[in-house]
Scaffold this active site. Structure first.
Site, PDB file in Angstrom:
ATOM      1  N   HIS A 103     128.395  87.251  38.946  1.00  0.00           N
ATOM      2  CA  HIS A 103     128.739  87.345  37.520  1.00  0.00           C
ATOM      3  C   HIS A 103     127.959  86.265  36.773  1.00  0.00           C
ATOM      4  O   HIS A 103     127.756  85.157  37.311  1.00  0.00           O
ATOM      5  CB  HIS A 103     130.243  87.177  37.324  1.00  0.00           C
ATOM      6  N   GLU A 151     125.218  93.388  32.437  1.00  0.00           N
ATOM      7  CA  GLU A 151     125.921  92.724  31.337  1.00  0.00           C
ATOM      8  C   GLU A 151     125.002  91.688  30.696  1.00  0.00           C
ATOM      9  O   GLU A 151     124.787  90.612  31.247  1.00  0.00           O
ATOM     10  CB  GLU A 151     127.137  91.960  31.878  1.00  0.00           C
ATOM     11  N   ILE A 156     128.361  88.892  26.004  1.00  0.00           N
ATOM     12  CA  ILE A 156     129.667  88.723  26.647  1.00  0.00           C
ATOM     13  C   ILE A 156     130.616  87.945  25.743  1.00  0.00           C
ATOM     14  O   ILE A 156     130.257  86.899  25.196  1.00  0.00           O
ATOM     15  CB  ILE A 156     129.517  88.012  28.012  1.00  0.00           C
ATOM     16  N   GLY A 191     131.064  92.908  25.529  1.00  0.00           N
ATOM     17  CA  GLY A 191     131.431  93.264  24.157  1.00  0.00           C
ATOM     18  C   GLY A 191     132.068  94.619  23.998  1.00  0.00           C
ATOM     19  O   GLY A 191     132.280  95.087  22.883  1.00  0.00           O
TER      20      GLY A 191
END
Ligand code: G3P
Length: 232
Positions: A103, A151, A156, A191
Site C-alpha cells: 500500500h 491507487e 488518496i 477518492g
C-alpha cells in the site's frame, strides 16, 4: 466459504474492499460494527465485500464476521524470533483470508513485493498488491497476485475520485496488467466516494474498488456503504 469457480478471483468479482486503515473511529468495537454492516449490506446487495481492519483487530474480526478479512500489511520474513513482525503464518493463524501488499502508505521494493506474494501463496492466503501508477501496476503484475489495486497516491483521501480525475489510470492499468497476467483482477482506489465513482470504475474495466475515507470518515458508515454498493 465454497471456493469460487476456477476463473473467478478468490474474494469474488466485482469486489468492494474496505480498508479501515487506523482511523480512530474504526478501531476495536467500531471496526466490528462497520464490518458487520458491510457484511449485512453486501449480502443484501449481492456484492462481494471484504474488510481490512487494523492489525490488532484482525483475529477477532475474522471470527466475528462471515466476509473475508484481510491484513493491511504483511512481512515476508519467516515466523520465529522476529518481534513485531507480521508473517503470513500469523495472518493465517488469526483466521484472516489474506493481505494488502505495498500500500502506498506502507511501500515495499519490487523485489520484496514478489517475495511477499510468493509467501502469501505458499500460506494459501490472498494477495492484494497495491500500485501507485500504471507502470508500477505492469511491473508488479508479473508476481501474479489474485488482485492488483491501482491507487494514485495524490488522490488518496481527497475529494477527487480516480475514476473521474484519472480514468486513464484505471483503463491503462487493466490493459497493462492483463498484458502481463490475464488472471489478475484489477481493482482501483483513491477518492472513491459514491455510486457514480464505483459505476465509472467498473465501466473502465476495474474488477472492483478499494475504499477507505468515504466510509471511515463518514458521519454514517452505513449510509456511505449503501451509497457505494449502489454503484455495483
Ligand atoms: O486502501 C484504499 C485507500 O488507500 C483509498 O483511500 O480514502 O481515498 O478511499 P481513500
Amino acid at each position: 466459504m465454497p471456493p469460487p469457480p476456477t476463473n473467478e478471483p478468490p474474494l469474488g468479482r466485482p469486489l468492494f474492499l474496505l480498508n479501515l486503515k487506523v482511523y480512530p473511529d474504526c478501531l476495536g468495537p467500531a471496526a466490528d460494527r462497520i464490518a458487520r454492516t458491510l457484511e449485512e449490506l453486501g449480502k443484501a446487495a449481492g456484492v462481494a465485500v471484504a474488510v481490512a481492519p487494523a492489525t490488532p483487530d484482525l483475529g477477532r474480526l475474522s471470527t466475528a464476521v462471515g466476509i473475508p478479512v484481510l491484513a493491511q500489511h504483511v512481512d515476508a520474513g519467516p515466523a520465529g524470533p522476529h518481534t513485531g513482525s507480521i508473517p503470513p503464518e500469523a495472518i493465517r493463524a488469526a483466521g484472516a483470508s489474506g493481505s494488502l501488499v505495498n500500500h502506498s502508505e506502507h511501500p515495499l521494493t519490487t523485489a520484496r513485493v514478489r517475495v511477499t506474494v510468493a509467501r502469501l501463496a505458499a500460506t494459501e492466503l490472498v494477495a492484494v498488491v497495491c500500485a501507485p501508477t500504471v507502470t508500477a501496476a505492469r511491473r508488479l503484475a508479473s508476481s501474479t497476485p489474485a488482485y492488483l489495486a491501482v491507487e494514485p497516491p495524490e488522490l488518496i483521501g481527497g475529494d477527487r475520485s480516480v475514476s473521474t480525475a484519472r480514468p486513464e489510470v484505471i483503463s491503462g492499468s487493466v490493459a497493462a496488467v492483463h498484458s502481463v497476467a490475464p488472471s489478475v483482477a484489477v481493482l482501483c482506489g483513491a477518492g472513491i466516494h459514491d455510486r457514480n465513482d464505483v459505476r465509472r470504475s467498473l465501466e473502465l474495466g476495474a474488477a472492483g474498488v478499494l475504499v477507505a475515507s468515504a466510509v471511515t470518515r463518514a458521519r454514517s458508515p452505513r449510509d456511505a456503504i449503501e451509497e457505494l454498493l449502489a454503484g455495483f
